[in-house]
Design a protein around this motif. Structure first.
Motif, PDB file in Angstrom:
ATOM      1  N   GLY A  46      14.249 -31.617  17.211  1.00 54.69           N
ATOM      2  CA  GLY A  46      12.701 -32.112  17.590  1.00 54.69           C
ATOM      3  C   GLY A  46      12.037 -31.625  16.269  1.00 54.69           C
ATOM      4  N   TYR A  47      10.790 -31.273  16.281  1.00 51.92           N
ATOM      5  CA  TYR A  47       9.846 -30.874  15.160  1.00 51.92           C
ATOM      6  C   TYR A  47      10.302 -29.742  14.545  1.00 51.92           C
ATOM      7  CZ  TYR A  47       6.162 -30.146  12.158  1.00 51.92           C
ATOM      8  OH  TYR A  47       5.464 -29.581  10.986  1.00 51.92           O
ATOM      9  N   CYS A  48      11.071 -28.680  15.345  1.00 50.61           N
ATOM     10  CA  CYS A  48      11.117 -27.252  14.925  1.00 50.61           C
ATOM     11  C   CYS A  48      12.368 -26.721  15.286  1.00 50.61           C
ATOM     12  CB  CYS A  48       9.915 -26.464  15.157  1.00 50.61           C
ATOM     13  SG  CYS A  48       9.589 -26.568  16.995  1.00 50.61           S
ATOM     14  N   SER A  49      13.136 -27.690  15.646  1.00 49.50           N
ATOM     15  CA  SER A  49      14.645 -26.878  16.209  1.00 49.50           C
ATOM     16  C   SER A  49      15.787 -27.791  16.170  1.00 49.50           C
ATOM     17  CB  SER A  49      14.417 -26.812  17.633  1.00 49.50           C
ATOM     18  OG  SER A  49      14.450 -27.853  18.327  1.00 49.50           O
ATOM     19  N   VAL A  51      19.281 -28.802  18.359  1.00 48.42           N
ATOM     20  CA  VAL A  51      19.849 -28.949  19.512  1.00 48.42           C
ATOM     21  C   VAL A  51      21.320 -29.398  19.547  1.00 48.42           C
ATOM     22  CG1 VAL A  51      19.566 -29.645  21.984  1.00 48.42           C
ATOM     23  CG2 VAL A  51      17.639 -29.132  20.777  1.00 48.42           C
ATOM     24  N   LYS A  65      20.187 -24.312  21.437  1.00 52.74           N
ATOM     25  CA  LYS A  65      18.937 -24.569  20.655  1.00 52.74           C
ATOM     26  C   LYS A  65      18.721 -23.576  19.759  1.00 52.74           C
ATOM     27  CE  LYS A  65      14.127 -25.688  21.402  1.00 52.74           C
ATOM     28  NZ  LYS A  65      13.040 -26.243  22.214  1.00 52.74           N
ATOM     29  N   GLU A 105      21.262 -25.521  30.086  1.00 55.93           N
ATOM     30  CA  GLU A 105      21.750 -26.334  30.589  1.00 55.93           C
ATOM     31  C   GLU A 105      21.627 -27.762  30.261  1.00 55.93           C
ATOM     32  OE1 GLU A 105      20.433 -28.220  34.990  1.00 55.93           O
ATOM     33  OE2 GLU A 105      18.870 -26.870  34.039  1.00 55.93           O
ATOM     34  N   LEU A 107      20.888 -31.510  29.814  1.00 57.80           N
ATOM     35  CA  LEU A 107      20.330 -32.692  30.647  1.00 57.80           C
ATOM     36  C   LEU A 107      20.636 -34.053  29.973  1.00 57.80           C
ATOM     37  CD1 LEU A 107      16.660 -30.977  31.022  1.00 57.80           C
ATOM     38  CD2 LEU A 107      18.611 -30.693  32.614  1.00 57.80           C
ATOM     39  N   ASN A 196       9.149 -34.292  26.298  1.00 52.91           N
ATOM     40  CA  ASN A 196       9.543 -32.957  26.662  1.00 52.91           C
ATOM     41  C   ASN A 196       9.886 -32.867  28.172  1.00 52.91           C
ATOM     42  OD1 ASN A 196       9.715 -31.696  24.107  1.00 52.91           O
ATOM     43  ND2 ASN A 196       7.486 -31.140  24.287  1.00 52.91           N
ATOM     44  N   ILE A 208      11.464 -29.398  29.404  1.00 52.31           N
ATOM     45  CA  ILE A 208      11.955 -28.499  28.203  1.00 52.31           C
ATOM     46  C   ILE A 208      10.843 -28.219  27.067  1.00 52.31           C
ATOM     47  CG2 ILE A 208      14.320 -29.824  28.366  1.00 52.31           C
ATOM     48  CD1 ILE A 208      13.248 -31.353  25.735  1.00 52.31           C
ATOM     49  N   ASP A 209      11.341 -27.134  26.370  1.00 55.52           N
ATOM     50  CA  ASP A 209      10.459 -27.136  25.277  1.00 55.52           C
ATOM     51  C   ASP A 209       9.419 -26.458  25.431  1.00 55.52           C
ATOM     52  OD1 ASP A 209      10.137 -27.261  22.421  1.00 55.52           O
ATOM     53  OD2 ASP A 209       9.830 -29.260  22.163  1.00 55.52           O
ATOM     54  N   LYS A 211       5.819 -24.164  24.881  1.00 53.99           N
ATOM     55  CA  LYS A 211       5.258 -23.337  23.957  1.00 53.99           C
ATOM     56  C   LYS A 211       4.199 -22.413  24.673  1.00 53.99           C
ATOM     57  CE  LYS A 211       6.773 -25.943  20.350  1.00 53.99           C
ATOM     58  NZ  LYS A 211       8.043 -26.695  21.146  1.00 53.99           N
TER      59      LYS A 211
END
Ligand SMILES: Nc1ncnc2c1ncn2[C@@H]1O[C@H](COP(=O)(O)OP(=O)(O)O)[C@@H](O)[C@H]1O
Ligand SMILES: [Mg+2]
Length: 304
Positions: A46-49, A51, A65, A105, A107, A196, A208-209, A211
């Motif tokens: 994504g933007y900051c991870s 996976v 992740k 998990e 998805l 998300n 998910i995800d 913040k």
């Protein structure tokens, strides 16, 4: 492991990011080894991870992740995922907060972008009551952030392309909302939008995800309005209002309170673009001007 180009590109965001990207292959290799995981497909990000699809020793499908570890935003992601225990959200299987690593998990690839927007709003509204549980004590409050954000907004130059009346309105809303005890106390996801929410087997859709923050359920709506705005091109006002009312009605929220949070968040979003340009000592680029116009259009649409 070879990192996807999108992750390698994160290095360009500054020294903290470059350091994180540099260490990432080693960190991933160590986690795969310690948690006895084998990779099982192309990495996503994504933007900051990053996976990474993996298999556990018993053949179970999961993802590893690992998130950028300098910002506070994702610091408590593992905490709330654990707290939710899989209800309304992806299940956390294991975490190492020090390395910002989580085993989750697995998805499906399919997210809520594949679903017509109003249907997606109904899906998300049905997730709200599952996610908006009493806050865990470690979370920072939305109010503490809003205080800081509003102090910065108060200094926005009059020349900025945000109507002064809206800035004043946002500052007044911020004061009222910060002073209101109902503005904190429940877990808010903080970034709950179409990308998300993923399709799953045990439930149709799971978030998910997060913040996460300690906040007010009414804080949660705005990203469902500002994402997928291109689809509303022929009548932004009507499209935004349809989404807003679908969310409010389906989740049984208070319309006035939801509206106040949307207005405040959209003016803050607009202001952050102005701040970014100021910090870099440059004028606003075309994309930023367009984004600010969209933010203002949303803030207006929910008030008409
Ligand atoms: N549990 C999961 N199962 C399958 N894919 C996932 C899972 N979690 C994340 N992804 C994929 O990885 C992408 C980035 O993950 P996300 O948690 O949204 O991180 P970011 O904070 O970087 O946006 C998602 O958009 C999705 O495609
Ligand atoms: Mg995401």
């Amino acid at each position: 492991m070879r990192l996807p180009d999108g992750v390698l590109g994160m290095s360009g965001r500054g020294p903290d990011w470059a350091r994180w990207v540099d260490r990432l292959p080693g960190r991933l290799a160590a986690l795969l080894d310690e948690w006895e995981l084998t990779t099982d497909g192309w990495s996503m990000h994504g933007y900051c991870s990053i996976v990474v699809p993996v298999r556990t020793t018993d053949g179970g499908r999961a993802v590893l992740k690992v998130t950028f570890d300098v910002d506070e935003e994702s610091e408590h992601e593992h905490l709330v995922l654990g707290h939710w225990g899989g209800r309304g959200a992806v299940r956390l299987l294991r975490a190492d907060p020090g390395r910002r690593a989580m085993l989750l998990e697995r998805l499906h690839h399919e997210d809520l972008v594949t679903v017509p927007d109003l249907e997606a709003c109904e899906v998300v509204a049905a997730l709200y009551p599952l996610l908006h549980q009493p806050a865990v004590p470690q979370l920072r409050s939305v109010s503490s952030y809003v205080e800081r954000w509003a102090a910065a907004l108060a200094t926005v130059p009059r020349s900025a392309p945000i109507p002064r009346r809206m800035v004043e309105q946002a500052l007044s809303l911020a004061r009222d909302l910060v002073a209101d005890p109902a503005s904190s106390g429940v877990i808010v996801h903080g970034d709950l939008h179409y990308l998300n929410v993923l399709a799953a087997d045990r439930e149709p859709w799971l978030a998910i995800d997060p913040k996460p923050m300690s906040g007010d359920p009414h804080y949660e709506l705005a990203p469902m309005l500002w994402n997928r705005m291109d689809e509303l091109a022929d009548d932004v006002r009507a499209g935004v209002r349809r989404r807003f009312h679908t969310l409010v009605d389906a989740a049984g929220l208070d319309e006035a309170r939801a509206r106040d949070w949307v207005v405040l968040r959209m003016v803050l979003n607009a202001h952050w673009s102005v701040e970014d340009a100021e910090r870099d000592g440059r004028g606003l680029c075309a994309d930023e001007r367009d984004w600010i116009t969209r933010c203002i259009a949303i803030a207006k649409a929910v008030q008409d």
